[in-house]
Write a protein that holds these residues in place. Structure first.
Motif, PDB file in Angstrom:
ATOM      1  N   THR A 141     -77.071  28.653  22.475  1.00  0.00           N
ATOM      2  CA  THR A 141     -77.238  29.605  21.381  1.00  0.00           C
ATOM      3  C   THR A 141     -78.638  29.550  20.791  1.00  0.00           C
ATOM      4  OG1 THR A 141     -74.902  29.355  20.873  1.00  0.00           O
ATOM      5  CG2 THR A 141     -76.254  30.348  19.177  1.00  0.00           C
ATOM      6  N   GLU A 142     -79.169  28.371  20.619  1.00  0.00           N
ATOM      7  CA  GLU A 142     -80.515  28.229  20.054  1.00  0.00           C
ATOM      8  C   GLU A 142     -81.566  28.896  20.942  1.00  0.00           C
ATOM      9  OE1 GLU A 142     -83.484  27.673  17.565  1.00  0.00           O
ATOM     10  OE2 GLU A 142     -81.383  27.271  17.082  1.00  0.00           O
ATOM     11  N   GLN A 143     -81.397  28.760  22.234  1.00  0.00           N
ATOM     12  CA  GLN A 143     -82.330  29.400  23.164  1.00  0.00           C
ATOM     13  C   GLN A 143     -82.230  30.918  23.061  1.00  0.00           C
ATOM     14  OE1 GLN A 143     -81.704  28.405  27.275  1.00  0.00           O
ATOM     15  NE2 GLN A 143     -83.704  29.175  27.901  1.00  0.00           N
ATOM     16  N   LEU A 144     -81.027  31.444  22.905  1.00  0.00           N
ATOM     17  CA  LEU A 144     -80.848  32.882  22.740  1.00  0.00           C
ATOM     18  C   LEU A 144     -81.504  33.366  21.453  1.00  0.00           C
ATOM     19  CD1 LEU A 144     -77.129  33.254  23.874  1.00  0.00           C
ATOM     20  CD2 LEU A 144     -79.176  33.959  25.132  1.00  0.00           C
ATOM     21  N   ARG A 145     -81.356  32.596  20.373  1.00  0.00           N
ATOM     22  CA  ARG A 145     -81.991  32.953  19.097  1.00  0.00           C
ATOM     23  C   ARG A 145     -83.508  32.947  19.232  1.00  0.00           C
ATOM     24  NH1 ARG A 145     -77.544  30.580  15.927  1.00  0.00           N
ATOM     25  NH2 ARG A 145     -78.280  28.529  16.549  1.00  0.00           N
ATOM     26  N   GLU A 146     -84.023  31.926  19.876  1.00  0.00           N
ATOM     27  CA  GLU A 146     -85.474  31.813  20.067  1.00  0.00           C
ATOM     28  C   GLU A 146     -85.992  32.970  20.917  1.00  0.00           C
ATOM     29  OE1 GLU A 146     -89.327  30.178  19.774  1.00  0.00           O
ATOM     30  OE2 GLU A 146     -87.501  29.766  18.649  1.00  0.00           O
ATOM     31  N   THR A 147     -85.269  33.311  21.962  1.00  0.00           N
ATOM     32  CA  THR A 147     -85.666  34.431  22.815  1.00  0.00           C
ATOM     33  C   THR A 147     -85.676  35.739  22.022  1.00  0.00           C
ATOM     34  OG1 THR A 147     -84.792  33.326  24.774  1.00  0.00           O
ATOM     35  CG2 THR A 147     -85.101  35.710  24.931  1.00  0.00           C
ATOM     36  N   ALA A 148     -84.644  35.965  21.227  1.00  0.00           N
ATOM     37  CA  ALA A 148     -84.587  37.174  20.398  1.00  0.00           C
ATOM     38  C   ALA A 148     -85.739  37.196  19.401  1.00  0.00           C
ATOM     39  CB  ALA A 148     -83.245  37.249  19.671  1.00  0.00           C
ATOM     40  N   SER A 149     -86.036  36.051  18.824  1.00  0.00           N
ATOM     41  CA  SER A 149     -87.141  35.954  17.873  1.00  0.00           C
ATOM     42  C   SER A 149     -88.473  36.269  18.555  1.00  0.00           C
ATOM     43  CB  SER A 149     -87.180  34.550  17.269  1.00  0.00           C
ATOM     44  OG  SER A 149     -88.294  34.382  16.456  1.00  0.00           O
ATOM     45  N   LEU A 150     -88.661  35.745  19.752  1.00  0.00           N
ATOM     46  CA  LEU A 150     -89.890  36.021  20.495  1.00  0.00           C
ATOM     47  C   LEU A 150     -90.004  37.492  20.881  1.00  0.00           C
ATOM     48  CD1 LEU A 150     -90.031  32.826  22.731  1.00  0.00           C
ATOM     49  CD2 LEU A 150     -91.524  33.389  20.810  1.00  0.00           C
ATOM     50  N   HIS A 151     -88.884  38.106  21.234  1.00  0.00           N
ATOM     51  CA  HIS A 151     -88.889  39.538  21.556  1.00  0.00           C
ATOM     52  C   HIS A 151     -89.294  40.362  20.330  1.00  0.00           C
ATOM     53  CE1 HIS A 151     -87.310  39.828  25.689  1.00  0.00           C
ATOM     54  NE2 HIS A 151     -86.707  38.682  25.396  1.00  0.00           N
ATOM     55  N   ARG A 152     -88.765  39.982  19.159  1.00  0.00           N
ATOM     56  CA  ARG A 152     -89.148  40.683  17.920  1.00  0.00           C
ATOM     57  C   ARG A 152     -90.634  40.502  17.624  1.00  0.00           C
ATOM     58  NH1 ARG A 152     -84.185  38.710  16.322  1.00  0.00           N
ATOM     59  NH2 ARG A 152     -85.139  36.919  15.285  1.00  0.00           N
ATOM     60  N   ARG A 153     -91.123  39.277  17.823  1.00  0.00           N
ATOM     61  CA  ARG A 153     -92.543  38.995  17.565  1.00  0.00           C
ATOM     62  C   ARG A 153     -93.422  39.797  18.506  1.00  0.00           C
ATOM     63  NH1 ARG A 153     -96.517  38.409  14.398  1.00  0.00           N
ATOM     64  NH2 ARG A 153     -98.021  36.826  14.944  1.00  0.00           N
ATOM     65  N   ILE A 154     -93.034  39.878  19.760  1.00  0.00           N
ATOM     66  CA  ILE A 154     -93.795  40.673  20.727  1.00  0.00           C
ATOM     67  C   ILE A 154     -93.813  42.139  20.305  1.00  0.00           C
ATOM     68  CG2 ILE A 154     -93.765  41.576  23.106  1.00  0.00           C
ATOM     69  CD1 ILE A 154     -92.753  38.738  23.931  1.00  0.00           C
ATOM     70  N   ALA A 155     -92.670  42.667  19.900  1.00  0.00           N
ATOM     71  CA  ALA A 155     -92.600  44.061  19.456  1.00  0.00           C
ATOM     72  C   ALA A 155     -93.490  44.277  18.229  1.00  0.00           C
ATOM     73  CB  ALA A 155     -91.158  44.448  19.145  1.00  0.00           C
ATOM     74  N   ASP A 156     -93.479  43.319  17.296  1.00  0.00           N
ATOM     75  CA  ASP A 156     -94.329  43.423  16.104  1.00  0.00           C
ATOM     76  C   ASP A 156     -95.801  43.428  16.496  1.00  0.00           C
ATOM     77  OD1 ASP A 156     -92.064  43.427  14.515  1.00  0.00           O
ATOM     78  OD2 ASP A 156     -92.281  41.318  13.899  1.00  0.00           O
ATOM     79  N   LEU A 157     -96.178  42.565  17.422  1.00  0.00           N
ATOM     80  CA  LEU A 157     -97.570  42.498  17.865  1.00  0.00           C
ATOM     81  C   LEU A 157     -97.979  43.766  18.612  1.00  0.00           C
ATOM     82  CD1 LEU A 157     -97.730  38.767  18.965  1.00  0.00           C
ATOM     83  CD2 LEU A 157     -98.850  39.797  16.978  1.00  0.00           C
ATOM     84  N   GLU A 158     -97.070  44.318  19.411  1.00  0.00           N
ATOM     85  CA  GLU A 158     -97.371  45.572  20.105  1.00  0.00           C
ATOM     86  C   GLU A 158     -97.559  46.702  19.104  1.00  0.00           C
ATOM     87  OE1 GLU A 158     -95.184  44.800  24.406  1.00  0.00           O
ATOM     88  OE2 GLU A 158     -94.022  45.698  22.785  1.00  0.00           O
ATOM     89  N   ASP A 159     -96.755  46.723  18.042  1.00  0.00           N
ATOM     90  CA  ASP A 159     -96.926  47.725  16.987  1.00  0.00           C
ATOM     91  C   ASP A 159     -98.274  47.561  16.294  1.00  0.00           C
ATOM     92  OD1 ASP A 159     -94.416  48.762  17.540  1.00  0.00           O
ATOM     93  OD2 ASP A 159     -93.433  47.765  15.834  1.00  0.00           O
TER      94      ASP A 159
END
Length: 66
Positions: free
Chosen positions: A14-32
């Motif tokens: 579960t922690e890995q899934l949370r971290e992956t989701a967090s990284l995906h959000r961060r990537i999307a924020d950086l792309e924006d």
């Protein structure tokens, strides 16, 4: 049994899934942010080009104001 030894039963933890989701959000924020900066940069370049287009030889002969 080999899967049990490496801790892979039932998919990623579960922690890995949370971290992956967090990284995906961060990537999307950086792309924006990149897109926003590109738009801003394009606007600044357009403004510079417009101002340079209006510069005359006479303007270049005047001393620069400090």
């Amino acid at each position: 049994m080999a899967k049990a030894l490496i801790g892979y039963i039932g998919g990623p933890p579960t922690e890995q899934l949370r971290e992956t989701a967090s990284l995906h959000r961060r990537i999307a924020d950086l792309e924006d942010e990149i897109l926003r900066l590109k738009v801003e940069n394009d606007g600044l370049l357009r403004t510079i080009r417009e101002r340079v287009d209006h510069v005359t030889a006479g303007d270049l002969m005047q001393p620069a104001a400090h």
